[in-house]
Design an enzyme around this catalytic site. Structure first.
Site, mmCIF file in Angstrom:
data_model
loop_
_atom_site.group_PDB
_atom_site.id
_atom_site.type_symbol
_atom_site.label_atom_id
_atom_site.label_comp_id
_atom_site.label_asym_id
_atom_site.label_seq_id
_atom_site.Cartn_x
_atom_site.Cartn_y
_atom_site.Cartn_z
ATOM 1 N N GLY A 1 2.080 4.411 13.659
ATOM 2 C CA GLY A 1 2.875 3.327 13.828
ATOM 3 C C GLY A 1 2.519 2.720 14.898
ATOM 4 O O GLY A 1 2.443 1.470 15.215
ATOM 5 N N GLU B 1 9.171 2.336 11.222
ATOM 6 C CA GLU B 1 10.172 3.695 10.804
ATOM 7 C C GLU B 1 9.670 4.764 10.990
ATOM 8 O O GLU B 1 8.793 5.082 10.115
ATOM 9 C CB GLU B 1 10.913 3.318 9.555
ATOM 10 C CG GLU B 1 12.354 3.998 9.388
ATOM 11 C CD GLU B 1 12.928 3.693 10.502
ATOM 12 O OE1 GLU B 1 13.207 4.775 11.218
ATOM 13 O OE2 GLU B 1 13.588 2.723 10.666
ATOM 14 N N GLU C 1 8.028 16.698 15.875
ATOM 15 C CA GLU C 1 8.543 16.747 14.477
ATOM 16 C C GLU C 1 7.424 17.804 13.818
ATOM 17 O O GLU C 1 6.474 17.658 13.791
ATOM 18 C CB GLU C 1 8.278 15.306 14.044
ATOM 19 C CG GLU C 1 8.946 15.185 12.714
ATOM 20 C CD GLU C 1 8.719 13.806 12.133
ATOM 21 O OE1 GLU C 1 8.000 13.026 12.308
ATOM 22 O OE2 GLU C 1 9.995 13.320 11.523
ATOM 23 N N LYS D 1 1.050 -1.160 -0.027
ATOM 24 C CA LYS D 1 -0.051 0.005 0.047
ATOM 25 C C LYS D 1 0.860 1.141 -0.014
ATOM 26 O O LYS D 1 1.698 1.621 0.987
ATOM 27 C CB LYS D 1 -0.967 0.102 1.131
ATOM 28 C CG LYS D 1 -2.067 1.107 1.130
ATOM 29 C CD LYS D 1 -2.649 1.898 2.461
ATOM 30 C CE LYS D 1 -1.835 2.867 3.004
ATOM 31 N NZ LYS D 1 -2.059 4.078 2.298
ATOM 32 N N GLY E 1 6.205 5.815 8.363
ATOM 33 C CA GLY E 1 5.296 6.936 8.511
ATOM 34 C C GLY E 1 5.277 7.597 9.734
ATOM 35 O O GLY E 1 6.302 7.650 10.342
ATOM 36 N N SER E 2 4.264 8.038 10.281
ATOM 37 C CA SER E 2 4.005 8.933 11.504
ATOM 38 C C SER E 2 4.315 7.809 12.692
ATOM 39 O O SER E 2 3.693 6.455 12.381
ATOM 40 C CB SER E 2 2.987 9.592 11.545
ATOM 41 O OG SER E 2 1.826 8.861 11.813
ATOM 42 N N CYS F 1 12.596 12.330 7.160
ATOM 43 C CA CYS F 1 12.739 11.751 8.381
ATOM 44 C C CYS F 1 13.992 11.988 8.971
ATOM 45 O O CYS F 1 14.079 12.421 10.281
ATOM 46 C CB CYS F 1 12.585 10.284 8.741
ATOM 47 S SG CYS F 1 11.010 9.530 7.625
HETATM 48 C C1 UN1 Z 1 13.458 9.459 4.932
HETATM 49 O O1 UN1 Z 1 13.148 10.622 4.889
HETATM 50 O O2 UN1 Z 1 12.548 8.605 5.549
HETATM 51 O O3 UN1 Z 1 19.180 9.690 4.675
HETATM 52 C C2 UN1 Z 1 14.492 8.717 4.371
HETATM 53 C C3 UN1 Z 1 18.285 10.129 3.907
HETATM 54 C C4 UN1 Z 1 17.635 9.730 2.492
HETATM 55 C C5 UN1 Z 1 16.637 8.874 2.985
HETATM 56 C C6 UN1 Z 1 15.665 9.458 3.954
HETATM 57 N N1 UN1 Z 1 18.810 8.584 2.027
HETATM 58 O O4 UN1 Z 1 18.058 11.436 4.119
#
Ligand code: UN1
Length: 499
Positions: free
Chosen positions: A237, A254, A389, A179, A232-233, A288
């Site tokens: 999660g 993650e 965040e 998804k 995701g958030s 992230c």
């Molecule tokens: C993410 O923001 O979930 O390390 C991944 C990084 C990228 C991947 C980010 N290679 O900033």
């Protein structure tokens, strides 16, 4: 180059066929730079998820028996096709989620690298051989696929993160129900087309578009799916983990970050400035791994601010297809409002705004969702803008007195994804490598830019102990099987007959 997506429909991909969703409902996908509709995507139902799981189960029974080096040949072709289509995919990516073209190309490259890297795993998938404690007995461990895995992926890295999860799952002999995020259906469809053209057998990859609470939830609840891998958030999660926990389903999560760059008094300041610009405002702060805090020693704070402010103000904001633009739009209007709300919270809390702090509406920018690159200073570690965040182009400078305080402030948030330190002092470097409690640590580089052959993930509320990419991803998508072969011809009892 014309990408040319006139308004069109993305469809689900189930058992090797492009399929309408049951119920026939669709939703529009918007280019965040211009507000134009790019395509529409299915609002699928639990019945579609069920069809996908059944197709996956049937396909996996055969796929697991294909030798892994043969499975890997499909991945090699996936890598080749991604490489051939890199430019078109990058342009689609920019149109669909807004990141600037240079970064979009980098993201597609990440998927290419992952495809070739995981293709290599087809000839490794190493287990252990180890002595048995008994004579004439052989012991080893091998990785076996778990069966059908469910992937739930985000919009901010629509192809890279999908590649981190799907390629290891498939090379290890699993079938996938995927998804993708609501905001990036075109990239998902293009990636699945590549799997199809690369010769992946029908049913090994299944794509079900839809909303998290409907399709994601049906995947988590479905007894035919053994593993859920989610990015995701933290909020979502947590829901997934608790539902899956009740079913004893493996979940790899993650989630959020509140990443910091630590700038020590002996830092190479021009270099630190470049890193803050790149990691703080690249992808409009929607990684992230994005830098959202700069923890700086007071003695160099003012100098850093003086160097940083004009550079932040010079960042050109606009449509990422324009190669002179450095900061694209944010994903949608709701995100824009949320970012602006956080800026108000920061001001109310007493943080000092150095630049930015507003929604941009001049000229063409009014059509999309643009936020001015924003820099706060005199932020204290207890302020909400220093703890939560924001997922936008907002960076907060937090002054501290000592190295030890900088480490403590870095660690005093609920997240633990990425951190970075700028210093020339080798003793501090090694202490920081030991004491920064994040899953990723950079020395004299920004908080973004993870490479695909290392484990990606974080501590505390960022994750739940699993990692994406690298060989660590194989741990999510395989079970260990310990195998003992006794060739003594008699019953040998471990722990008894040899003691
Ligand atoms: C993410 O923001 O979930 O390390 C991944 C990084 C990228 C991947 C980010 N290679 O900033």
């Amino acid at each position: 180059m014309e990408v040319g997506y006139p308004f069109e429909r993305c469809l689900n991909y189930i058992g090797g066929r492009w399929a309408e969703p049951t119920g026939g409902r669709f939703a529009p996908n918007i280019n965040p730079a211009t507000g134009e509709v790019l395509c529409e995507w299915p609002l699928s139902t639990p019945a579609d998820v069920d069809a996908a799981v059944q197709a996956a189960e049937a396909a996996q029974r055969r796929w697991r028996l294909v030798p892994a080096p043969e499975r890997a040949k499909v991945l090699m072709r996936v890598g080749d096709l991604l490489r051939e289509r890199k430019e078109k995919l990058a342009r689609t990516l920019t149109m669909e989620m807004g990141k600037v073209l240079e970064e979009a190309r980098g993201e597609v490259q990440e998927a290419i690298d992952m495809a070739y890297y995981m293709a290599g795993e087809g000839r490794r998938l190493f287990g252990q051989t180890t002595p048995s404690e008994l004579p004439d007995k052989f012991a080893m461990s091998v990785r076996v696929p778990v069966g059908v895995v469910g992937l739930i992926t985000p919009w901010n890295f629509p192809i890279a993160i999908a590649s981190w999860k799907s390629l290891p799952a498939i090379v290890a002999g699993n079938a996938v129900v995927w998804k993708p995020a609501e905001d990036t259906p075109l990239l998902a469809r293009e990636f699945v087309r590549i799997y199809e053209e690369a010769g992946l057998p029908a049913g090994v990859m299944n794509l079900v578009f839809g909303e998290g609470p409907v399709v994601g939830d049906a995947m988590v609840e479905h007894p035919g799916i053994q593993v859920i891998s989610f990015t995701g958030s933290t909020e979502t999660g947590r829901i997934i983990a608790s539902k899956a926990g009740a079913k004893l389903k493996r979940v790899s999560l993650e989630m959020g970050g509140k990443n910091a760059i630590l700038v020590m008094e002996d830092a190479n300041l021009p270099l630190a400035v470049e890193a803050i610009l790149w990691s703080g405002y690249g992808t409009s702060g929607q990684r992230c791994t994005a830098t959202s805090r700069v923890i700086v020693q007071r003695s160099v704070k003012e100098k850093l601010e003086q160097m940083l402010v004009p550079r932040v103000e010079a960042l050109k904001v606009g449509d990422g297809l324009d190669e002179t633009v450095r900061v694209g739009p944010v994903i949608h209007g709701e995100a824009l409002e949320n970012i602006h709300r956080y800026v108000q919270i920061g001001l109310d809390e007493g943080a000092r705004l150095l630049t930015g702090g507003k929604i941009l509406r001049d000229g063409d920018l009014a059509r999309g969702f643009y936020y001015a690159p924003t820099l706060f200073t005199d932020v204290t570690p207890s302020m909400r803008i220093a703890r939560e965040e924001i997922f936008g182009p907002v960076v907060s400078i937090i002054p501290v007195d000592t190295f030890e305080e900088a480490i403590a402030v870095n660690n005093d948030v609920s997240y633990g994804l990425s951190s970075a330190i700028f210093t020339q002092d080798v003793n501090r470097v090694f202490a920081a490598m030991r004491d920064l409690d994040t899953g990723i640590v950079y020395v004299n580089a920004g908080t973004t830019g993870a490479e695909i052959h290392l484990p990606f993930g974080g501590t505390k509320a960022t994750g739940n102990g699993h990692r994406d990419s690298g060989t660590a991803a194989l741990d999510v998508f395989t079970e260990w099987r310990a195998i003992y072969v006794d060739y003594s011809g008699r019953l040998q009892r471990a722990q008894i007959d040899n003691n």
